[in-house]
Motif scaffolding. Structure first.
Motif, mmCIF file in Angstrom:
data_model
loop_
_atom_site.group_PDB
_atom_site.id
_atom_site.type_symbol
_atom_site.label_atom_id
_atom_site.label_comp_id
_atom_site.label_asym_id
_atom_site.label_seq_id
_atom_site.Cartn_x
_atom_site.Cartn_y
_atom_site.Cartn_z
ATOM 1 N N ASP A 1 0.836 -1.210 0.000
ATOM 2 C CA ASP A 1 0.000 0.000 0.000
ATOM 3 C C ASP A 1 0.868 1.258 0.000
ATOM 4 O O ASP A 1 0.637 2.202 0.751
ATOM 5 N N ASN B 1 2.191 2.576 3.238
ATOM 6 C CA ASN B 1 1.262 3.011 4.295
ATOM 7 C C ASN B 1 1.108 1.971 5.400
ATOM 8 O O ASN B 1 0.969 2.315 6.576
ATOM 9 N N THR B 2 1.113 0.683 5.021
ATOM 10 C CA THR B 2 0.967 -0.376 6.026
ATOM 11 C C THR B 2 2.127 -0.340 7.010
ATOM 12 O O THR B 2 1.938 -0.370 8.234
ATOM 13 N N GLY C 1 3.976 2.184 7.588
ATOM 14 C CA GLY C 1 3.858 3.440 8.320
ATOM 15 C C GLY C 1 2.952 3.324 9.533
ATOM 16 O O GLY C 1 3.234 3.891 10.598
#
Length: 339
Positions: A120, A123-124, A126
Motif C-alpha cells: 500500500d 502506508n501499512t 507506516g
C-alpha cells in the motif's frame, strides 16, 4: 552478557526461538495456532505453544525482555492477494502491540515478507511504525536477505527492530560469504530423481547467473507453460514457467522456499541430473540443525519450513541488538524510562 527472556509469538516451528536461544535467550511463553506446527515445536522444544493469540489475555503472559514475532505474511506477500490489514490475519500485528503496550519489553524483533515494506505504497509499514513509536519505541526497518547470512537461499525479508533503549543500527550486522546449494546437500539418498524425458535443460549459452540474487535457472519440467503474454520462442525464460516446474543449479543459490506450493516444488540440477531437494536439505537451507525433528507428514514438513524464518539471519539480528545494548534493560535504565 547477561541472558534475556523472550516470548515467541506466531512461533511456527520455532525458527525465531532457535535464533534467540543461540544468543542466550530463555523462552517464557510461546503461541502458535496451527496444530501441526505446534506439534513440531513441541517435539523440538519440549513444550506445547498456547493457541490463538487473540484469545490470550496479555495479563496472563509472563514478564519478558523481548517479543519475537513473525506475524502472518500472507496478507502482504506477492504470492497472495496483498490485502494487508483488510485481511483478518493482517490485523494480528495489533495483538503484538497490545502485549508490548501492557508488558513494555525492552525490544521487539518482528519479521515479514519483503513486500510488507512497500505494501500500500508504504502506508501499512507506516501504521506499524507509528503505532510502536506511540507507545515509546524507537523503530528501525530494513529488508535483508538470508543469502548474506550463510545460507544459500535468496530470501528477502522485512525485519523490524523496535527498542525502548535506543535505535537499532542495521549497518552493524555482520554478513557472511555467499554459499551455494551444494553446501547443504546430503551425500546419501534415497533421492527422488526426475525422468530425463520429463524435463528440458537449457543450453550453456542461455544459462545466466543473476548476480544480485545468485540464482541460476537451468531448465524446466515439461508442463504448465504460462500462456498469457508469452511470446513464441521464450521457453528459456524462467518467468514463463510456474515456480514448481523451474529447475535451478546446485552450484548457485536457491530461490525462496515457499509454503503455498506442493511438496514437489524444489527441483535442482546436481551432477548433470535433476532431483528434488530432500526435506533435510530444505531445513538446512533455512539454517536448522540436523538434530531438528521434522514432521512425519511430508506435506506438512515442506509447508512448515516454507513458513519459517532463516535462523542464522535472525540470530545475527539478535546478536547485533544485544551488542548495541538494546535488549536487556538494567535497573537504572528502567527507572529513567519510567520517570
Amino acid at each position: 552478557m547477561p541472558s534475556f527472556t523472550f516470548i515467541d509469538l506466531f512461533a511456527g516451528i520455532g525458527g525465531m526461538r532457535q535464533a534467540a536461544e543461540e544468543n542466550g535467550g530463555t523462552c517464557v511463553f510461546s503461541s502458535e495456532i496451527n496444530r501441526e506446527a505446534a506439534g513440531t515445536y513441541e517435539a523440538n522444544f519440549g513444550e506445547r505453544p498456547y493457541g490463538d493469540i487473540t484469545k490470550i489475555d496479555e495479563s496472563d503472559i509472563p514478564e519478558h525482555d523481548v517479543i519475537f514475532g513473525g506475524f502472518p505474511c500472507q496478507p502482504f506477500s506477492i504470492c497472495g492477494f496483498k490485502r494487508g490489514f483488510d485481511d483478518a490475519r493482517g490485523t494480528l500485528f495489533f495483538d503484538i502491540l497490545r502485549i508490548a503496550k501492557a508488558k513494555r519489553p525492552s525490544c521487539l524483533v518482528l519479521e515479514n515478507v519483503k513486500h510488507f515494506a512497500s505494501h500500500d505504497r508504504g502506508n501499512t509499514l507506516g501504521v506499524v511504525v507509528a503505532a510502536l513509536e506511540e507507545i515509546g519505541y524507537s523503530v528501525s526497518v530494513e529488508v535483508i536477505n538470508a543469502v548474506d547470512f550463510g545460507l544459500p537461499q535468496n530470501r528477502d525479508r522485512t525485519i523490524i527492530v523496535a527498542s525502548r533503549i535506543g535505535t537499532f543500527d542495521f549497518s552493524k550486522l555482520v554478513t557472511s560469504e555467499r554459499l551455494t546449494v551444494s553446501s547443504v546437500l546430503e551425500t546419501e539418498g534415497p533421492f527422488e530423481y526426475v525422468d530425463p524425458a520429463e524435463y528440458t535443460l537449457l543450453r550453456d549459452d542461455i544459462v545466466k547467473v543473476q548476480k544480485q540474487s545468485g540464482l541460476r535457472f537451468v531448465g524446466y519440467r515439461n508442463r504448465n507453460l504460462r500462456k498469457v503474454g508469452v511470446r513464441e520462442g521464450t521457453e528459456h525464460l524462467s518467468r514463463v514457467h510456474k515456480q514448481p516446474n523451474r529447475i535451478y543449479c546446485a552450484t548457485a543459490a536457491h530461490p525462496t522456499l515457499a509454503a503455498g506450493e506442493s511438496s514437489g516444488r524444489y527441483w535442482i540440477l546436481v551432477d548433470g541430473v535433476v532431483r528434488k531437494l530432500t526435506q533435510r536439505e530444505c531445513y538446512r537451507l533455512q539454517g536448522f540443525p540436523d538434530s531438528f525433528k521434522i514432521s512425519a507428514s511430508a506435506t506438512a514438513a515442506y509447508r512448515q519450513i516454507g513458513n519459517s524464518v532463516p535462523v542464522p539471519m535472525i540470530a545475527e539480528v539478535v546478536r547485533a541488538a544485544r551488542a548495541q545494548g538494546l535488549i536487556t534493560i538494567p535497573a537504572d535504565t528502567e527507572a529513567l524510562l519510567a520517570a
